[in-house]
Design a protein around this motif. Structure first.
Motif, mmCIF file in Angstrom:
data_model
loop_
_atom_site.group_PDB
_atom_site.id
_atom_site.type_symbol
_atom_site.label_atom_id
_atom_site.label_comp_id
_atom_site.label_asym_id
_atom_site.label_seq_id
_atom_site.Cartn_x
_atom_site.Cartn_y
_atom_site.Cartn_z
ATOM 1 N N VAL A 196 -23.953 -31.399 -5.599
ATOM 2 C CA VAL A 196 -23.353 -30.472 -6.639
ATOM 3 C C VAL A 196 -22.638 -29.307 -6.211
ATOM 4 O O VAL A 196 -21.717 -29.148 -6.784
ATOM 5 C CB VAL A 196 -24.611 -30.264 -7.559
ATOM 6 C CG1 VAL A 196 -24.441 -29.023 -8.651
ATOM 7 C CG2 VAL A 196 -25.479 -31.194 -8.370
ATOM 8 N N VAL A 197 -23.335 -28.942 -5.081
ATOM 9 C CA VAL A 197 -22.701 -27.558 -4.343
ATOM 10 C C VAL A 197 -21.414 -28.241 -3.890
ATOM 11 O O VAL A 197 -20.096 -27.456 -4.015
ATOM 12 C CB VAL A 197 -23.323 -27.171 -3.497
ATOM 13 C CG1 VAL A 197 -22.650 -26.123 -2.621
ATOM 14 C CG2 VAL A 197 -24.686 -26.470 -3.893
ATOM 15 N N LEU B 137 -23.333 -32.883 -13.057
ATOM 16 C CA LEU B 137 -23.956 -31.794 -12.978
ATOM 17 C C LEU B 137 -22.811 -30.609 -12.609
ATOM 18 O O LEU B 137 -22.752 -29.467 -13.259
ATOM 19 C CB LEU B 137 -25.289 -31.589 -12.125
ATOM 20 C CG LEU B 137 -26.372 -32.260 -12.551
ATOM 21 C CD1 LEU B 137 -27.465 -32.354 -11.424
ATOM 22 C CD2 LEU B 137 -26.921 -31.669 -13.783
ATOM 23 N N ALA B 138 -22.087 -30.983 -11.755
ATOM 24 C CA ALA B 138 -20.970 -29.837 -11.371
ATOM 25 C C ALA B 138 -19.912 -29.714 -12.676
ATOM 26 O O ALA B 138 -19.476 -28.768 -12.728
ATOM 27 C CB ALA B 138 -20.311 -30.451 -9.969
ATOM 28 N N GLU B 139 -19.630 -30.808 -13.190
ATOM 29 C CA GLU B 139 -18.951 -30.750 -14.317
ATOM 30 C C GLU B 139 -19.293 -29.784 -15.508
ATOM 31 O O GLU B 139 -18.550 -28.781 -15.952
ATOM 32 C CB GLU B 139 -18.383 -32.178 -14.800
ATOM 33 C CG GLU B 139 -17.700 -32.269 -16.159
ATOM 34 C CD GLU B 139 -17.400 -33.547 -16.539
ATOM 35 O OE1 GLU B 139 -16.559 -34.090 -16.865
ATOM 36 O OE2 GLU B 139 -18.864 -34.260 -16.890
ATOM 37 N N THR C 150 -31.965 -33.744 -1.630
ATOM 38 C CA THR C 150 -31.162 -32.964 -0.997
ATOM 39 C C THR C 150 -29.873 -33.418 -1.166
ATOM 40 O O THR C 150 -28.784 -32.616 -1.326
ATOM 41 C CB THR C 150 -31.443 -33.250 0.519
ATOM 42 O OG1 THR C 150 -32.912 -32.862 0.850
ATOM 43 C CG2 THR C 150 -30.718 -32.388 1.625
ATOM 44 N N TYR C 151 -29.638 -34.936 -1.080
ATOM 45 C CA TYR C 151 -28.115 -35.206 -1.374
ATOM 46 C C TYR C 151 -27.724 -34.974 -2.810
ATOM 47 O O TYR C 151 -26.529 -34.318 -2.855
ATOM 48 C CB TYR C 151 -28.438 -36.950 -1.296
ATOM 49 C CG TYR C 151 -26.798 -37.450 -1.373
ATOM 50 C CD1 TYR C 151 -26.208 -37.766 -0.201
ATOM 51 C CD2 TYR C 151 -26.316 -37.944 -2.457
ATOM 52 C CE1 TYR C 151 -24.916 -38.353 -0.250
ATOM 53 C CE2 TYR C 151 -25.147 -38.573 -2.569
ATOM 54 C CZ TYR C 151 -24.581 -38.819 -1.464
ATOM 55 O OH TYR C 151 -23.095 -39.248 -1.346
ATOM 56 N N LEU C 152 -28.449 -34.758 -3.753
ATOM 57 C CA LEU C 152 -28.025 -34.342 -5.165
ATOM 58 C C LEU C 152 -27.635 -32.841 -4.971
ATOM 59 O O LEU C 152 -26.628 -32.480 -5.417
ATOM 60 C CB LEU C 152 -29.323 -34.675 -6.195
ATOM 61 C CG LEU C 152 -28.788 -34.211 -7.634
ATOM 62 C CD1 LEU C 152 -27.941 -34.964 -8.278
ATOM 63 C CD2 LEU C 152 -30.083 -34.175 -8.471
ATOM 64 N N ILE C 153 -28.559 -31.956 -4.468
ATOM 65 C CA ILE C 153 -28.095 -30.506 -4.294
ATOM 66 C C ILE C 153 -26.873 -30.365 -3.456
ATOM 67 O O ILE C 153 -25.978 -29.736 -3.996
ATOM 68 C CB ILE C 153 -29.205 -29.866 -3.462
ATOM 69 C CG1 ILE C 153 -30.458 -29.922 -4.623
ATOM 70 C CG2 ILE C 153 -28.827 -28.604 -3.355
ATOM 71 C CD1 ILE C 153 -31.805 -29.345 -3.891
ATOM 72 N N VAL C 154 -26.569 -31.094 -2.512
ATOM 73 C CA VAL C 154 -25.536 -30.853 -1.642
ATOM 74 C C VAL C 154 -24.491 -31.515 -2.131
ATOM 75 O O VAL C 154 -23.172 -30.953 -2.265
ATOM 76 C CB VAL C 154 -25.718 -31.630 -0.145
ATOM 77 C CG1 VAL C 154 -24.255 -31.665 0.654
ATOM 78 C CG2 VAL C 154 -26.715 -30.855 0.484
ATOM 79 N N GLY D 297 -17.867 -34.489 -2.379
ATOM 80 C CA GLY D 297 -18.537 -33.284 -2.224
ATOM 81 C C GLY D 297 -19.420 -33.172 -1.312
ATOM 82 O O GLY D 297 -19.654 -32.403 -0.377
ATOM 83 N N ALA D 298 -20.457 -34.312 -1.384
ATOM 84 C CA ALA D 298 -21.666 -34.226 -0.601
ATOM 85 C C ALA D 298 -21.340 -34.761 0.799
ATOM 86 O O ALA D 298 -21.911 -34.113 1.791
ATOM 87 C CB ALA D 298 -22.608 -35.459 -1.341
#
Length: 84
Positions: free
Chosen positions: A69-70, A21-23, A63-67, A42-43
């Motif tokens: 990605v950011v 997702l970040a890519e 939460t792990y996914l959002i953190v 990153g997480a």
């Protein structure tokens, strides 16, 4: 490394998704290994920084996914800044 109680396999799967997702968001072209590494590191890095700031991110896959990605987006931005 804090995996928020996910376990290693869960962290690899969610980290890979977060990295992918970040890519896509940052429009970078990387492979699956780099996606997994960016997502997990990153997480973990962002969880560490948020912990130092005493901001609780909670547990759970979303939460792990959002953190992740950011955190991965931040790592991609830092890598781009160093490259230039």
């Amino acid at each position: 490394m804090d995996l928020n109680g996910m376990g290693l396999l869960g962290a690899i799967i969610v980290g890979g998704l977060a990295g992918w997702l970040a890519e896509r968001f940052m429009k970078s072209n990387m492979g699956i290994f780099m996606n997994i590494i960016l997502g997990i590191v990153g997480a973990a890095a962002l969880n560490f920084v948020l912990g130092l700031l005493e901001i609780y991110t909670g547990n759970g896959v979303l939460t792990y996914l959002i953190v992740g990605v950011v955190g991965a987006c931040l790592l991609i931005a830092i890598a781009r800044a160093i490259k230039r």
